[in-house]
Design an enzyme around this catalytic site. Structure first.
Site, PDB file in Angstrom:
ATOM      1  N   LEU A  97       0.838  -1.192   0.000  1.00 48.98           N
ATOM      2  CA  LEU A  97       0.000   0.000   0.000  1.00 48.98           C
ATOM      3  C   LEU A  97       0.878   1.248   0.000  1.00 48.98           C
ATOM      4  O   LEU A  97       1.892   1.304   0.711  1.00 48.98           O
ATOM      5  CB  LEU A  97      -0.906   0.006   1.234  1.00 48.98           C
ATOM      6  CG  LEU A  97      -1.886  -1.161   1.372  1.00 48.98           C
ATOM      7  CD1 LEU A  97      -2.829  -0.932   2.551  1.00 48.98           C
ATOM      8  CD2 LEU A  97      -2.689  -1.401   0.102  1.00 48.98           C
ATOM      9  N   ASN A 149       4.484  -8.358   6.318  1.00 50.49           N
ATOM     10  CA  ASN A 149       5.178  -7.784   7.467  1.00 50.49           C
ATOM     11  C   ASN A 149       4.305  -6.821   8.272  1.00 50.49           C
ATOM     12  O   ASN A 149       4.821  -6.020   9.040  1.00 50.49           O
ATOM     13  CB  ASN A 149       6.451  -7.052   6.999  1.00 50.49           C
ATOM     14  CG  ASN A 149       6.176  -6.011   5.917  1.00 50.49           C
ATOM     15  OD1 ASN A 149       5.263  -6.173   5.131  1.00 50.49           O
ATOM     16  ND2 ASN A 149       6.949  -4.945   5.891  1.00 50.49           N
ATOM     17  N   GLU A 150       2.974  -6.926   8.077  1.00 53.48           N
ATOM     18  CA  GLU A 150       2.077  -5.951   8.715  1.00 53.48           C
ATOM     19  C   GLU A 150       2.270  -5.850  10.223  1.00 53.48           C
ATOM     20  O   GLU A 150       2.328  -4.756  10.771  1.00 53.48           O
ATOM     21  CB  GLU A 150       0.611  -6.299   8.416  1.00 53.48           C
ATOM     22  CG  GLU A 150       0.120  -5.852   7.062  1.00 53.48           C
ATOM     23  CD  GLU A 150       0.681  -6.670   5.910  1.00 53.48           C
ATOM     24  OE1 GLU A 150       1.291  -7.721   6.166  1.00 53.48           O
ATOM     25  OE2 GLU A 150       0.509  -6.252   4.768  1.00 53.48           O
ATOM     26  N   GLY A 195       1.345  -5.477   0.991  1.00 53.29           N
ATOM     27  CA  GLY A 195       0.355  -5.507  -0.089  1.00 53.29           C
ATOM     28  C   GLY A 195       0.892  -6.116  -1.380  1.00 53.29           C
ATOM     29  O   GLY A 195       0.124  -6.642  -2.191  1.00 53.29           O
TER      30      GLY A 195
HETATM   31  C1  LIG Z   1       3.349   1.593   8.758  1.00 50.59           C
HETATM   32  C2  LIG Z   1       2.067   1.324   9.531  1.00 50.59           C
HETATM   33  C3  LIG Z   1       0.859   1.264   8.615  1.00 50.59           C
HETATM   34  C4  LIG Z   1      -0.441   1.191   9.424  1.00 50.59           C
HETATM   35  C5  LIG Z   1      -1.639   1.025   8.482  1.00 50.59           C
HETATM   36  C6  LIG Z   1      -2.877   0.753   9.183  1.00 50.59           C
HETATM   37  C7  LIG Z   1      -3.914   0.109   8.629  1.00 50.59           C
HETATM   38  C8  LIG Z   1      -3.838  -0.582   7.301  1.00 50.59           C
HETATM   39  C9  LIG Z   1      -4.238  -1.995   7.463  1.00 50.59           C
HETATM   40  C10 LIG Z   1      -3.980  -3.013   6.654  1.00 50.59           C
HETATM   41  C11 LIG Z   1      -3.164  -2.923   5.492  1.00 50.59           C
HETATM   42  C12 LIG Z   1      -3.378  -4.060   4.617  1.00 50.59           C
HETATM   43  C13 LIG Z   1      -2.145  -4.766   4.336  1.00 50.59           C
HETATM   44  C14 LIG Z   1      -1.153  -4.011   3.562  1.00 50.59           C
HETATM   45  C15 LIG Z   1      -0.307  -3.153   4.183  1.00 50.59           C
HETATM   46  C16 LIG Z   1       0.759  -2.467   3.409  1.00 50.59           C
HETATM   47  O1  LIG Z   1       1.037  -2.759   2.281  1.00 50.59           O
HETATM   48  S1  LIG Z   1       1.579  -1.192   4.218  1.00 50.59           S
HETATM   49  C17 LIG Z   1       3.005  -0.866   3.196  1.00 50.59           C
HETATM   50  C18 LIG Z   1       4.093  -1.748   3.650  1.00 50.59           C
HETATM   51  N1  LIG Z   1       5.223  -1.672   2.746  1.00 50.59           N
HETATM   52  C19 LIG Z   1       6.470  -1.785   3.168  1.00 50.59           C
HETATM   53  O2  LIG Z   1       6.743  -1.962   4.344  1.00 50.59           O
HETATM   54  C20 LIG Z   1       7.530  -1.652   2.114  1.00 50.59           C
HETATM   55  C21 LIG Z   1       8.327  -0.418   2.281  1.00 50.59           C
HETATM   56  N2  LIG Z   1       9.320  -0.280   1.235  1.00 50.59           N
HETATM   57  C22 LIG Z   1      10.457  -0.986   1.230  1.00 50.59           C
HETATM   58  O3  LIG Z   1      10.731  -1.804   2.052  1.00 50.59           O
HETATM   59  C23 LIG Z   1      11.411  -0.682   0.109  1.00 50.59           C
HETATM   60  O4  LIG Z   1      11.055   0.549  -0.473  1.00 50.59           O
HETATM   61  C24 LIG Z   1      11.471  -1.767  -0.992  1.00 50.59           C
HETATM   62  C25 LIG Z   1      10.088  -2.136  -1.515  1.00 50.59           C
HETATM   63  C26 LIG Z   1      12.162  -3.038  -0.442  1.00 50.59           C
HETATM   64  C27 LIG Z   1      12.309  -1.242  -2.201  1.00 50.59           C
HETATM   65  O5  LIG Z   1      13.555  -0.812  -1.759  1.00 50.59           O
HETATM   66  P1  LIG Z   1      14.445   0.145  -2.699  1.00 50.59           P
HETATM   67  O6  LIG Z   1      14.468  -0.378  -4.066  1.00 50.59           O
HETATM   68  O7  LIG Z   1      15.748   0.335  -1.998  1.00 50.59           O
HETATM   69  O8  LIG Z   1      13.636   1.519  -2.786  1.00 50.59           O
HETATM   70  P2  LIG Z   1      13.528   2.667  -1.668  1.00 50.59           P
HETATM   71  O9  LIG Z   1      13.311   2.082  -0.337  1.00 50.59           O
HETATM   72  O10 LIG Z   1      14.685   3.589  -1.815  1.00 50.59           O
HETATM   73  O11 LIG Z   1      12.172   3.389  -2.101  1.00 50.59           O
HETATM   74  C28 LIG Z   1      12.119   4.265  -3.243  1.00 50.59           C
HETATM   75  C29 LIG Z   1      11.122   5.363  -2.944  1.00 50.59           C
HETATM   76  O12 LIG Z   1       9.827   4.778  -2.770  1.00 50.59           O
HETATM   77  C30 LIG Z   1       9.297   5.166  -1.495  1.00 50.59           C
HETATM   78  N3  LIG Z   1       8.466   4.040  -0.973  1.00 50.59           N
HETATM   79  C31 LIG Z   1       8.865   2.810  -0.695  1.00 50.59           C
HETATM   80  N4  LIG Z   1       7.848   2.051  -0.281  1.00 50.59           N
HETATM   81  C32 LIG Z   1       6.754   2.844  -0.302  1.00 50.59           C
HETATM   82  C33 LIG Z   1       5.367   2.633   0.023  1.00 50.59           C
HETATM   83  N5  LIG Z   1       4.879   1.478   0.473  1.00 50.59           N
HETATM   84  N6  LIG Z   1       4.550   3.700  -0.120  1.00 50.59           N
HETATM   85  C34 LIG Z   1       4.999   4.900  -0.551  1.00 50.59           C
HETATM   86  N7  LIG Z   1       6.301   5.142  -0.871  1.00 50.59           N
HETATM   87  C35 LIG Z   1       7.156   4.120  -0.754  1.00 50.59           C
HETATM   88  C36 LIG Z   1      10.507   5.430  -0.638  1.00 50.59           C
HETATM   89  O13 LIG Z   1      10.200   6.285   0.443  1.00 50.59           O
HETATM   90  C37 LIG Z   1      11.435   6.102  -1.643  1.00 50.59           C
HETATM   91  O14 LIG Z   1      10.995   7.424  -1.796  1.00 50.59           O
HETATM   92  P3  LIG Z   1      12.030   8.599  -2.125  1.00 50.59           P
HETATM   93  O15 LIG Z   1      12.575   8.253  -3.480  1.00 50.59           O
HETATM   94  O16 LIG Z   1      13.090   8.550  -1.053  1.00 50.59           O
HETATM   95  O17 LIG Z   1      11.213   9.846  -2.083  1.00 50.59           O
END
Ligand SMILES: CCCCC/C=C\C/C=C\CCC/C=C/C(=O)SCCNC(=O)CCNC(=O)[C@H](O)C(C)(C)COP(=O)(O)OP(=O)(O)OC[C@H]1O[C@@H](n2cnc3c(N)ncnc32)[C@H](O)[C@@H]1OP(=O)(O)O
Length: 306
Positions: free
Chosen positions: A115, A182-183, A160
């Site tokens: 997400l 990893n939620e 997600g």
């Molecule tokens: C955190 C608490 C949330 C609470 C929510 C509450 C209720 C919701 C309930 C249920 C949800 C349903 C289940 C689903 C949940 C989700 O999906 S939550 C999202 C969880 N995602 C993550 O934990 C992944 C985070 N990202 C990473 O680990 C890494 O980015 C990567 C995917 C491994 C890729 O790594 P890499 O290639 O090194 O890229 P960067 O880390 O440098 O990222 C590039 C830019 O993208 C931005 N970014 C990364 N992930 C996200 C994201 N999920 N959303 C928005 N933006 C994201 C990152 O900040 C970098 O931005 P800049 O270029 O620095 O500006």
């Protein structure tokens, strides 16, 4: 038997007139509802369309298999707009009766980062409602699709991202990436439909361990627990393996296949259908908790600082 014969002889283009005659004959024979039969007719028209810049759909005219590519750089963060584009693409695929779909990503090292955290941080209720409802729609359409599905996971697939992959029926992943739900590590309780997809993929015991610990698995470990089905060295190979999986259904009645899939997944689909509003309310109230908002804000900062 009759249905299999019928299907194997209808792979060529059928005019509307032919469709009506065939429908009438079989409808009389099987006493089935006409509308249902029209819905069951095998694929007659494939399309390759630019659809939406966020989701590219490319259908192979010969195999009838669609490659659906998420294209929201840099990490395919699942925003409202991306979900809307996916929802529309899934409708188009269903209406065009394709023979299978492969979900993949145009980002070189990320399948989907889950997400979009910007949707979760300081959310506007109206937009978040649309976001969450479209998220539910996408899951209902993907998990419950009448056509077979596979995911070519060509990069990291946390949260997600993993969720989209496990909503498909088969997963091929490239090496050296991470996948998992990893939620709990982020302080989130996995929603009802996420738990269902996980239980449908790995054993109940593995699902419990994976969800409660919030483990992100390496490609190799994901294979060991059955979270993915195969490893392929790079994206093109992953797509090829998915195609091989989908091609196996060429020798299976598409009606029998699709009804069997539906019946196995029906309970999970109904579970969400019956509590969509409640599901939204639970997440909304969890999301706007000041402690959760702080956690999301800190997490976003930590990602930016990397
Ligand atoms: C955190 C608490 C949330 C609470 C929510 C509450 C209720 C919701 C309930 C249920 C949800 C349903 C289940 C689903 C949940 C989700 O999906 S939550 C999202 C969880 N995602 C993550 O934990 C992944 C985070 N990202 C990473 O680990 C890494 O980015 C990567 C995917 C491994 C890729 O790594 P890499 O290639 O090194 O890229 P960067 O880390 O440098 O990222 C590039 C830019 O993208 C931005 N970014 C990364 N992930 C996200 C994201 N999920 N959303 C928005 N933006 C994201 C990152 O900040 C970098 O931005 P800049 O270029 O620095 O500006």
């Amino acid at each position: 038997m009759l249905l299999t014969l019928f299907e194997s002889h209808t792979h060529f283009f059928l005019s509307m007139f032919q469709k009506m005659i065939l429908t009438k004959i079989i409808s009389n024979t099987l006493s089935l509802h006409k509308k249902q039969l029209i819905e069951w007719l095998p694929a007659v028209r494939y399309f390759s369309s630019p659809t939406n810049p966020l989701v590219n759909v490319d259908v192979n005219d010969k195999s009838g298999i669609a490659v659906v590519t998420m294209n929201r750089k840099p990490v395919n963060g699942l925003s409202l707009e991306l979900f809307e584009a996916m929802s529309k693409a899934l409708d188009d695929l269903e209406n065009n009766r394709i023979r299978g779909a492969i979900l993949t990503s145009s980002c070189p090292t990320v399948f989907s980062a889950g997400l979009d955290l910007n949707e979760l941080y300081q959310p506007d209720k109206k937009r978040f409602k649309a976001f969450w409802t479209t998220f539910q729609d996408v899951w209902l359409k993907l998990y419950g699709s009448s056509f077979p599905t596979a995911a070519a996971i060509n990069g990291h697939a946390p949260a997600g991202g993993c969720f989209l992959a496990i909503s498909c029926e088969y997963r091929v992943m490239c090496p050296d990436y991470k996948i998992g739900l990893n939620e709990t590590r982020l302080g989130i309780i996995a929603p009802i439909f996420l738990r269902a997809s996980m239980r449908n993929t790995v054993s109940n015991r593995e699902a419990e361990k994976a969800l409660t610990l919030g483990t992100l698995y390496s490609t190799e470990d994901a294979l060991k627990i059955g979270l993915i089905d195969e490893i392929a060295i790079y994206k093109v190979k992953a797509i090829e393996r998915c195609e091989n999986f989908l091609a196996q259904f060429n020798n299976v009645s598409s009606i029998a296949r699709s009804f069997t899939k539906r019946s196995l997944r029906q309970k999970d689909l109904e579970e969400l259908e019956n509590c969509r509003e409640e599901d939204f309310n639970i997440f909304w109230s969890n999301l706007i908790e000041p402690s959760v908002q702080k956690q999301i804000g800190d997490y976003m900062q930590s990602l930016k600082k990397k």
